[in-house]
Design a protein around this motif. Structure first.
Motif, short mmCIF file in Angstrom:
data_model
loop_
_atom_site.label_atom_id
_atom_site.label_comp_id
_atom_site.label_asym_id
_atom_site.label_seq_id
_atom_site.Cartn_x
_atom_site.Cartn_y
_atom_site.Cartn_z
N ILE A 59 101.27 -75.57 -14.30
CA ILE A 59 102.50 -74.80 -14.53
C ILE A 59 103.28 -75.45 -15.66
N THR A 77 108.20 -77.14 -15.91
CA THR A 77 108.53 -77.45 -14.51
C THR A 77 109.72 -78.40 -14.34
N LEU A 128 112.85 -71.63 -12.94
CA LEU A 128 111.74 -70.99 -12.24
C LEU A 128 110.49 -71.87 -12.21
N GLY A 129 110.25 -72.62 -13.28
CA GLY A 129 109.08 -73.51 -13.30
C GLY A 129 109.14 -74.51 -12.16
N HIS A 138 102.33 -69.87 -17.11
CA HIS A 138 103.06 -70.30 -18.31
C HIS A 138 104.52 -69.85 -18.22
N CYS A 139 105.39 -70.80 -17.87
CA CYS A 139 106.83 -70.53 -17.74
C CYS A 139 107.64 -71.06 -18.91
N CYS A 159 101.29 -65.29 -17.71
CA CYS A 159 102.38 -65.65 -18.63
C CYS A 159 103.66 -64.93 -18.24
N LEU A 160 104.76 -65.64 -18.24
CA LEU A 160 106.02 -65.02 -17.88
C LEU A 160 106.74 -64.53 -19.13
N TYR A 183 115.87 -63.67 -12.68
CA TYR A 183 115.54 -64.48 -11.51
C TYR A 183 116.84 -64.90 -10.86
#
Length: 235
Positions: A9, A12, A16-17, A78-79, A128-129, A177
């Motif tokens: 991820i 992070t 969100l990550g 992927h964030c 992917c985000l 989010y």
């Protein structure tokens, strides 16, 4: 996913990550997190790698290490991204270059190396985000919007370049989010403007996002690639 497989991820150290890393660690999954900053939480099943995804040498060295350690990454989420809000006429070239460097070049390098890794192991899932800003072209974030459109096109192109593999590449077009920084940073007028483009609430929970990621990552979605799902009824 089996216990011997890992989730990678990006982004992070915040938002969100971090939430996604904590979620999958709580399920007992082995998670490798990437960020330019130090780790912000600890878990027995979490390992943090401090790396700049836009640095070709750093990201290549990282994946060489994965190969040497015989890591087996089945899912890459992927964030990582940077955002900036200002009208285009008030946005400096330096800001635009930084957004492009992280959100476009960084995405390219991370996806490139993830695909190489997954081709060696025989399969893999990449999620992917992206953002609702791509179809809505929200005023006040022109370069960010363009960078997310580039991310979606990158996923599209790489899906075509990996069509002879068992790797899938898909995107999630997020709205807001509900526990993230954007929800706090946007003023009421901006939230109203975003809501105008949606036919559902623009606020989405971690559980909704995880559900979509888990769908793309599941064996039942093995034939689903090159897709973008937008939240909140955005087109």
């Amino acid at each position: 996913m089996s216990a011997s497989e890992e989730i990678l991820i990006s982004g992070t150290s915040a938002g969100l990550g971090t939430a996604l890393a904590k979620h999958y660690c709580a399920l007992g999954q082995r998670v490798i997190g990437l960020s330019r900053r130090p780790a912000t939480f600890q878990s027995d099943t979490y390992r943090h790698e401090q790396v700049d995804i836009s640095d070709d040498e750093e990201i290549t060295k990282l994946f060489q290490g994965f190969r040497e350690e015989k890591e087996s990454i089945k899912l890459m989420i992927h964030c990582a991204a940077v955002s900036h809000s200002s009208l285009a006429l008030l946005t400096s070239g330096a800001v635009a270059r930084n957004l492009a460097e992280i959100n476009i070049v960084g995405s390219f390098l991370l996806l490139r190396e993830s695909i190489k890794h997954m081709k060696r192991r025989g399969d893999g899932r990449i999620v992917c985000l992206s953002s609702m800003n791509v179809p809505t072209a929200s005023a006040g974030s022109s370069v960010y919007n363009a960078s997310k459109a580039a991310l979606e096109n990158l996923a599209h192109t790489l899906s075509n370049e990996t069509q002879d593999t068992s790797i899938t590449i898909n995107c999630l077009g997020l709205s807001i989010y509900d526990e993230g920084g954007m929800a706090r940073e946007l003023d009421k007028a901006a939230l109203v403007e975003k809501s105008r483009h949606a036919n559902r609430s623009i606020s989405v929970s971690l559980e909704e996002i995880v559900h979509a990621i888990d769908f793309f990552a599941s064996d039942m979605a093995a034939s689903i690639t090159n897709q973008t799902i937008y939240f909140s009824g955005v087109k």
